[in-house]
Structure formats: structure tokens, C-alpha cells
Design a protein around this motif. Structure first.
Motif, short mmCIF file in Angstrom:
data_model
loop_
_atom_site.label_atom_id
_atom_site.label_comp_id
_atom_site.label_asym_id
_atom_site.label_seq_id
_atom_site.Cartn_x
_atom_site.Cartn_y
_atom_site.Cartn_z
N ILE A 225 0.84 -1.20 0.00
CA ILE A 225 0.00 0.00 0.00
C ILE A 225 0.87 1.25 0.00
O ILE A 225 1.93 1.29 0.63
CB ILE A 225 -0.95 0.00 1.21
N LYS A 226 0.44 2.27 -0.76
CA LYS A 226 1.12 3.56 -0.79
C LYS A 226 0.12 4.64 -0.40
O LYS A 226 -1.05 4.60 -0.81
CB LYS A 226 1.69 3.85 -2.18
N TYR A 227 0.59 5.60 0.35
CA TYR A 227 -0.32 6.61 0.91
C TYR A 227 -0.29 7.95 0.19
O TYR A 227 -1.06 8.84 0.55
CB TYR A 227 -0.04 6.78 2.40
N THR A 253 3.89 10.00 9.52
CA THR A 253 4.05 8.55 9.53
C THR A 253 3.72 7.94 8.18
O THR A 253 4.36 6.97 7.74
CB THR A 253 3.17 7.93 10.63
N MET A 254 2.73 8.49 7.49
CA MET A 254 2.39 8.00 6.15
C MET A 254 3.53 8.24 5.18
O MET A 254 3.86 7.37 4.35
CB MET A 254 1.11 8.67 5.66
N LYS A 255 4.13 9.41 5.25
CA LYS A 255 5.25 9.71 4.36
C LYS A 255 6.43 8.80 4.65
O LYS A 255 7.11 8.33 3.72
CB LYS A 255 5.65 11.18 4.51
N LYS A 256 6.67 8.51 5.92
CA LYS A 256 7.77 7.60 6.28
C LYS A 256 7.51 6.20 5.75
O LYS A 256 8.44 5.50 5.33
CB LYS A 256 7.97 7.57 7.79
N TRP A 257 6.24 5.78 5.77
CA TRP A 257 5.91 4.45 5.24
C TRP A 257 6.21 4.39 3.74
O TRP A 257 6.82 3.44 3.25
CB TRP A 257 4.44 4.13 5.49
N ASP A 258 5.78 5.41 3.02
CA ASP A 258 6.01 5.42 1.57
C ASP A 258 7.49 5.46 1.24
O ASP A 258 7.96 4.82 0.28
CB ASP A 258 5.30 6.61 0.92
N GLU A 259 8.26 6.21 2.03
CA GLU A 259 9.70 6.33 1.77
C GLU A 259 10.45 5.06 2.20
O GLU A 259 11.41 4.65 1.54
CB GLU A 259 10.28 7.53 2.54
N GLY A 260 9.99 4.44 3.29
CA GLY A 260 10.61 3.21 3.76
C GLY A 260 12.04 3.37 4.23
O GLY A 260 12.81 2.42 4.24
N ARG A 261 12.40 4.60 4.63
CA ARG A 261 13.79 4.85 5.05
C ARG A 261 13.84 5.34 6.49
O ARG A 261 12.88 5.90 7.01
CB ARG A 261 14.44 5.90 4.15
#
Length: 355
Positions: A225-227, A253-261
Motif C-alpha cells: 500500500i502507498k499513501y 508517519t504515512m510519508k515515512k511508510w512510503d519512503e521506507g527509510r
């Protein structure tokens, strides 16, 4: 405004404990997450702890209360009752909550809210700092599909939380009441509907948070999933915000999930918290339950002080520092923001004296 700092952290308010850690001293946890029950009355599609198999086991009230008294004397400040099951399935949860507060420890509760009945609310609400209910739909049909339960549970949760808000008003309690939705493709069109309902029944806030894939979870349906396509919802939800109610859209937190870094290379947060599962095992990290490298001991076998100062924990911390590959860890784990903070303290940039 996120006045509870849900999308950030609060370790910066515990300066003396952090300073002790920076000096290399052994510090006791500020916060513990405890699972009174391994069983659960829902089977949510996103459940991170499905690998624990929803075991029908419950912490012994007497042993737990004894350990809580001890932990309070060692400096524990807060407990969240949640875990790998539904905490309210524990037959003695009211006594456990009230004893926890009696020791001086702040108490919080994360629950699906179905079993938050009137008598339980009447007996415990004055001793709870906050209650957060997981409710992943704005309509009962969507809720039932995601929670894998009866649609009637949706109405029951709203009724239970509405009653809690009423008791809080009548008694003058300070317990913060909130709801939380994990933003998924199935419920993205109902965030505004849920926000309105939460506001109408007297909640203080609604959290909209991203999914996070647990490394051990059997569930993988949301792992890609991407936010980015959902971020516009933050603006739509602002209209619900008032002095008494806030939608906390976890944009960071959503941006961090999409970046995964991550901007840190080690997990440094473990000294400041702990997790106790429904079998009494004490863990360094809730993302690695069943991984012996993170297991410190068991509260049925010895005191918390002996566990915390024991050789198993020392070995675990050394292993975490020297061998753990954090690229294999859960993105947006519970300690992510704290790790970002502690990494900066350990590795400050240049010119820090120019404040």
C-alpha cells in the motif's frame, strides 16, 4: 493540532532518564505495553500479531499486580493495556487497571471497545489516562468486513464510547477518549463519516494512521500500500477540528511508510520501554515476539528487577547493538520516532552550540 504528540514522541520530557542513558547507566523503562489476554474477539484483516495465533491465555492477576507494584518502585511511569489479544477479555481487567493506578502508574487502554460495558466504565474510567478504540470503518458493513465480526459490534462500540463520554462529563474525569482508524483501500471513502460520528458522540480525537507490515505477520495483503494518493484527505478532515475535537491525520508517519527509510542505523530505544505478553514473557521489542534474541525473562519465574538487570537482557542489548539489521525491522515501529531522537543525541550535527 496533535496535542497528544501521537505522530511524534514524548521521551524529550524525560530528560533525567535520557541523561542517565547517555552516561551509560542502566535505566529502567518509562513505559510498558502489557497484554492481559492472548485471545481476541475479532480477526482484523490487517492484524499484525496474527502469528501469535490468538492463544486463549491470560496473565495471572496476582503475579501481575505484584510485578506492577515493583515496577512502579523502579520508575515505571505508564502502562498501556493492549497486546496480542483484546485486553477486555481478561476477567479481572477492572481490578488490574485500578491496581495499576493505585501504584502511581498512569494507565491507558487500546481496545476494540466491544466489551467496554457500562459497569466496567463506571468502575475504571476515573483511573485511566486515555482510551483509544480501534474502529476501522465509518459504516457497519465496512467495519464488519475489516474486523471480521458482526455489523452490530459497530453500533455497540459507538454506544459504549458515547456512554464513556457521558460519564466523564458527569464525574469530571480527565480520561481522554479517542478512536483510531487504519487507513486502508476498503475504508478510505469513510474517513469523514467516521470523523463526524466520533465528534458527535463526544470523542476528543480521531487518529487516521497508516498500515505497517509486521515482519512476522501472516497477513501481507496490504504490504504494498502507498499513501501518496490518500494525503489529500488531511485537508478534507480539517473542517472537523474544533477546540474540543481533533482529527489527527498521521501525515508524517504515512510519508515515512512510503519512503521506507530511516535516518538512524541502530535501535537505541529498548532501555526506555518493555513488552509483557499474555504468557508473562518480557520482551525488548513487540515487533519480534517469538524471537529469543529479544526475550528477557518471565514474570512468573522471577522479579522484574532481576529480569531487567539479568544476563539475558544484557546479551539481548549487545546483540541488538552489534548484529540487528534494522532494515529488516518494521517500518514505523512503535519506537521509530524515539530512535530518530536518540540517534541525533548520540550523533549530533556540527555547530550544535549555535542554538
Amino acid at each position: 493540532m496533535d496535542k497528544y504528540r501521537i505522530d511524534s514522541h514524548k521521551l524529550l520530557f524525560h530528560v533525567s532518564r535520557v541523561n542517565d542513558w547517555l552516561k551509560g547507566n542502566n535505566v529502567y523503562p518509562i513505559y510498558a505495553e502489557i497484554s492481559p489476554s492472548g485471545a481476541c474477539n475479532h480477526r482484523c484483516t490487517y492484524c499484525a500479531l496474527d502469528f501469535m495465533e490468538y492463544q486463549t491465555r491470560f496473565l495471572d492477576k496476582g503475579i501481575l499486580n505484584e510485578r506492577l507494584t515493583e515496577m512502579a518502585s523502579l520508575g515505571l511511569k505508564s502502562v498501556m493495556y493492549a497486546g496480542e489479544g483484546e485486553p477486555l477479555l481478561h476477567a479481572d481487567i477492572a481490578e488490574i487497571i485500578n491496581h495499576t493506578k493505585k501504584t502511581g502508574i498512569d494507565v491507558a487502554l487500546t481496545t476494540n471497545g466491544v466489551l467496554l460495558k457500562k459497569d466496567l466504565t463506571d468502575n475504571t474510567l476515573g483511573n485511566i489516562a486515555w482510551i483509544k478504540v480501534s474502529i476501522n470503518g465509518g459504516a457497519k458493513e465496512t467495519y464488519a468486513r475489516i474486523h471480521k465480526t458482526s455489523p452490530d459490534n459497530f453500533d455497540r462500540v459507538l454506544e459504549n464510547m458515547s456512554y464513556a463520554a457521558q460519564i466523564r462529563r458527569d464525574k469530571g474525569y480527565r480520561c481522554a477518549l479517542g478512536m483510531q482508524m487504519i487507513l486502508l483501500p476498503e475504508n478510505r471513502h469513510e474517513v469523514e463519516l467516521l470523523a463526524q460520528q466520533a465528534k458527535d458522540i463526544g470523542m476528543d480525537y480521531l487518529v487516521i494512521k497508516p498500515y505497517s507490515q509486521h515482519p512476522l505477520s501472516k497477513t501481507t495483503r496490504y504490504k504494498d500500500i502507498k499513501y501518496n494518493d490518500y494525503l489529500h484527505l488531511a485537508g478534507k478532515l480539517e473542517r472537523f477540528n474544533t477546540h474540543d475535537f481533533t482529527v489527527i491525520f498521521r501525515l508524517n508517519t504515512m510519508k515515512k511508510w512510503d519512503e521506507g527509510r530511516r535516518n538512524y542505523r541502530q535501535c537505541l530505544a529498548l532501555p526506555f520501554w518493555t513488552y509483557i505478553d499474555a504468557g508473562g514473557d518480557v520482551w525488548g521489542c513487540s515487533a519480534y515476539l517469538n524471537n529469543e534474541n529479544f526475550k528477557y525473562g518471565n514474570i512468573y519465574e522471577t522479579t522484574f528487577q532481576k529480569i531487567w538487570e539479568g544476563e539475558k537482557r544484557r546479551k539481548s542489548l549487545r546483540w541488538t547493538e552489534e548484529e540487528l539489521d534494522i532494515d529488516q525491522c518494521r517500518v514505523n515501529c512503535r519506537m521509530d520516532e524515539i530512535n530518530r531522537y536518540l540517534w541525533q543525541l548520540r550523533h549530533p550535527p556540527e555547530h550544535v552550540n549555535f542554538i
